[in-house]
Design a protein around this motif. Structure first.
Motif, PDB file in Angstrom:
ATOM      1  N   GLN A  58      -0.899  19.021   2.907  1.00 37.27           N
ATOM      2  CA  GLN A  58      -0.768  17.898   3.843  1.00 37.27           C
ATOM      3  C   GLN A  58       0.470  17.054   3.540  1.00 37.27           C
ATOM      4  O   GLN A  58       1.216  16.669   4.440  1.00 37.27           O
ATOM      5  CB  GLN A  58      -2.022  17.008   3.779  1.00 37.27           C
ATOM      6  CG  GLN A  58      -3.275  17.629   4.378  1.00 37.27           C
ATOM      7  CD  GLN A  58      -3.930  18.628   3.434  1.00 37.27           C
ATOM      8  OE1 GLN A  58      -3.581  18.701   2.257  1.00 37.27           O
ATOM      9  NE2 GLN A  58      -4.888  19.389   3.944  1.00 37.27           N
ATOM     10  N   THR A 109       3.635  19.042   4.518  1.00 36.12           N
ATOM     11  CA  THR A 109       3.856  19.080   5.965  1.00 36.12           C
ATOM     12  C   THR A 109       4.270  17.709   6.502  1.00 36.12           C
ATOM     13  O   THR A 109       5.020  17.629   7.474  1.00 36.12           O
ATOM     14  CB  THR A 109       2.590  19.570   6.690  1.00 36.12           C
ATOM     15  OG1 THR A 109       1.461  18.789   6.269  1.00 36.12           O
ATOM     16  CG2 THR A 109       2.321  21.029   6.388  1.00 36.12           C
ATOM     17  N   ALA A 110       3.793  16.645   5.865  1.00 41.81           N
ATOM     18  CA  ALA A 110       4.215  15.305   6.279  1.00 41.81           C
ATOM     19  C   ALA A 110       5.713  15.115   6.032  1.00 41.81           C
ATOM     20  O   ALA A 110       6.434  14.559   6.866  1.00 41.81           O
ATOM     21  CB  ALA A 110       3.419  14.240   5.518  1.00 41.81           C
ATOM     22  N   SER A 120       7.883  17.550   5.926  1.00 40.15           N
ATOM     23  CA  SER A 120       8.544  18.399   6.913  1.00 40.15           C
ATOM     24  C   SER A 120       8.601  17.715   8.270  1.00 40.15           C
ATOM     25  O   SER A 120       9.573  17.864   9.019  1.00 40.15           O
ATOM     26  CB  SER A 120       7.812  19.733   7.028  1.00 40.15           C
ATOM     27  OG  SER A 120       8.496  20.623   7.875  1.00 40.15           O
ATOM     28  N   THR A 121       7.571  16.947   8.598  1.00 42.90           N
ATOM     29  CA  THR A 121       7.561  16.211   9.855  1.00 42.90           C
ATOM     30  C   THR A 121       8.669  15.172   9.896  1.00 42.90           C
ATOM     31  O   THR A 121       9.266  14.920  10.954  1.00 42.90           O
ATOM     32  CB  THR A 121       6.192  15.531  10.059  1.00 42.90           C
ATOM     33  OG1 THR A 121       5.159  16.519  10.023  1.00 42.90           O
ATOM     34  CG2 THR A 121       6.130  14.803  11.396  1.00 42.90           C
ATOM     35  N   LEU A 122       8.978  14.580   8.736  1.00 43.97           N
ATOM     36  CA  LEU A 122      10.097  13.639   8.676  1.00 43.97           C
ATOM     37  C   LEU A 122      11.408  14.335   9.033  1.00 43.97           C
ATOM     38  O   LEU A 122      12.272  13.771   9.708  1.00 43.97           O
ATOM     39  CB  LEU A 122      10.190  13.019   7.281  1.00 43.97           C
ATOM     40  CG  LEU A 122       9.084  12.049   6.878  1.00 43.97           C
ATOM     41  CD1 LEU A 122       9.282  11.580   5.436  1.00 43.97           C
ATOM     42  CD2 LEU A 122       9.055  10.851   7.822  1.00 43.97           C
ATOM     43  N   LEU A 166      11.688  16.891  11.002  1.00 43.61           N
ATOM     44  CA  LEU A 166      11.671  17.111  12.447  1.00 43.61           C
ATOM     45  C   LEU A 166      12.028  15.834  13.202  1.00 43.61           C
ATOM     46  O   LEU A 166      12.755  15.869  14.195  1.00 43.61           O
ATOM     47  CB  LEU A 166      10.289  17.614  12.876  1.00 43.61           C
ATOM     48  CG  LEU A 166       9.891  18.998  12.371  1.00 43.61           C
ATOM     49  CD1 LEU A 166       8.470  19.324  12.821  1.00 43.61           C
ATOM     50  CD2 LEU A 166      10.851  20.061  12.856  1.00 43.61           C
ATOM     51  N   ALA A 167      11.514  14.701  12.713  1.00 46.51           N
ATOM     52  CA  ALA A 167      11.829  13.424  13.351  1.00 46.51           C
ATOM     53  C   ALA A 167      13.319  13.121  13.241  1.00 46.51           C
ATOM     54  O   ALA A 167      13.945  12.620  14.186  1.00 46.51           O
ATOM     55  CB  ALA A 167      11.000  12.311  12.713  1.00 46.51           C
ATOM     56  N   ILE A 204      13.789  22.731  10.309  1.00 52.74           N
ATOM     57  CA  ILE A 204      12.570  23.116   9.596  1.00 52.74           C
ATOM     58  C   ILE A 204      12.937  23.922   8.359  1.00 52.74           C
ATOM     59  O   ILE A 204      13.606  24.947   8.468  1.00 52.74           O
ATOM     60  CB  ILE A 204      11.647  23.953  10.501  1.00 52.74           C
ATOM     61  CG1 ILE A 204      11.329  23.195  11.786  1.00 52.74           C
ATOM     62  CG2 ILE A 204      10.365  24.327   9.778  1.00 52.74           C
ATOM     63  CD1 ILE A 204      10.517  23.989  12.782  1.00 52.74           C
ATOM     64  N   GLY A 227       4.026  28.206   8.461  1.00 55.84           N
ATOM     65  CA  GLY A 227       3.524  28.041   9.820  1.00 55.84           C
ATOM     66  C   GLY A 227       3.181  29.369  10.469  1.00 55.84           C
ATOM     67  O   GLY A 227       2.127  29.507  11.094  1.00 55.84           O
TER      68      GLY A 227
END
Length: 328
Positions: free
Chosen positions: A21, A24-25, A27-29, A31-32, A169, A177
């Motif tokens: 978790q 992935t958080a 990784s989300t940064l 993407l943002a 990514i 993924g």
């Protein structure tokens, strides 16, 4: 001083603490951040045109360059080339000696080892997966670039965003993924070799896509309109007019995808079964086993495949240019 970047931090969370978790958080940064940069690019472009190829003959004189600047760039490139040759030369020497650097006795046993049994299969898989991914990715990137730049439809901006997002990514999470998604029962039938090719394709599409977009932006739309006015469909205009001009972009997409595909570890490390092992996985395993001679031999063979691909593409491109000049 140690500098930590987001992909390394995410990998540490996953490998050191098993914190999927948290990883992935992070990784989300990424993407943002990519999303913010995308909208900044759209704003900076501002609808400007960068046309350099038109239907009219023109030439641009080469601006004068000071001799001091020329020699400074030459020396800088020479030093960089020396550093690169030192690194690759060390790999080659290690692959051809018994125990580098303590025992420099010449031997070919490391190369004999990597071409036998499952090791030879790993090299074959690397070549097949890399070529398949490069061919499809380059073709798809050119077609996608044409759709976004030349075909007017509502979802063009969304498609543009989706095509550049994989660049943000980390390969590690790309692999995670795909492994997670294709472990679902209704997708688990897919061959893992095919899955590796699919992951390589979509991870590398942004490079070929950006090359295609840059190439298309330099070609005046008047050429498309001229083909349409003569009765050609937009697809035929793309095939007969634009595609021959985008040979450079096509080569960039193919070569870049192939080189990245045969040298990537992070994308495939969670996707391979024994039958679909690739060279980078075997290199990683051999290093963990402290078998550095075989690992460097694998590395030399892997890099050698990339160099051969670059050479073949360059020779074919040169032959195409020479043939075009002869016809003219």
């Amino acid at each position: 001083m140690i500098f930590t970047v987001l992909p390394v931090l995410a990998y540490g969370q996953l490998s050191g603490f098993g914190d999927v978790q948290g990883a992935t958080a992070i990784s989300t940064l990424l993407l943002a951040l990519a999303l913010a940069l995308y909208f900044a690019k759209i704003r900076l472009d501002g609808g400007r045109s960068f046309v350099t190829v038109t239907g009219r003959a023109s030439s641009m004189p080469r601006p004068p360059v000071p001799a001091a600047l020329t020699w400074s760039c030459f020396v800088a490139c020479l030093l960089l080339s020396g550093l690169i040759l030192l690194v690759y030369g060390s790999l080659l020497v290690s692959a051809l000696t018994l125990t580098f650097p303590t025992n420099l006795t010449f031997t070919t046993k490391h190369f004999e080892y990597i071409t036998s049994g499952t090791n030879g299969t790993a090299l074959q898989n690397t070549l097949v997966f890399g070529l398949a991914a490069a061919a499809f990715s380059a073709a798809f990137a050119i077609l996608a670039g044409w759709l976004v730049q030349r075909v007017a439809f509502r979802g063009a901006r969304v498609l543009d965003l989706l095509l550049i997002m994989p660049a943000a990514i980390p390969g590690l999470f790309f692999g995670i993924g795909y492994a997670t998604a294709f472990n679902e029962p209704w997708l688990d039938w897919l061959d893992r070799g095919v899955l590796i090719i699919i992951a390589m394709i979509f991870w590398n599409i942004p490079v070929g896509y950006q090359a295609a977009v840059s190439g298309l932006r330099q070609i005046d739309r008047a050429l498309d309109e001229a083909a349409t006015s003569l009765g050609a469909s937009s697809l035929r205009g793309f095939r007969d007019i634009l595609l021959p001009m985008l040979g450079g972009s096509l080569r960039v997409g193919f070569v870049t995808t192939f080189v990245r595909a045969v040298t990537t570890l992070s994308v495939v490390i969670f996707l391979f079964p024994p039958a679909s092992t690739v060279a980078t996985i075997r290199i990683y395993q051999l290093v963990n086993d402290l078998n550095f001679g075989a690992a460097t031999a694998f590395t030399v063979a892997d890099i050698g495949m990339a160099i051969v691909a670059l050479t073949v593409i360059a020779v074919l491109a040169r032959g195409r240019v020479a043939l075009g000049a002869a016809r003219a």
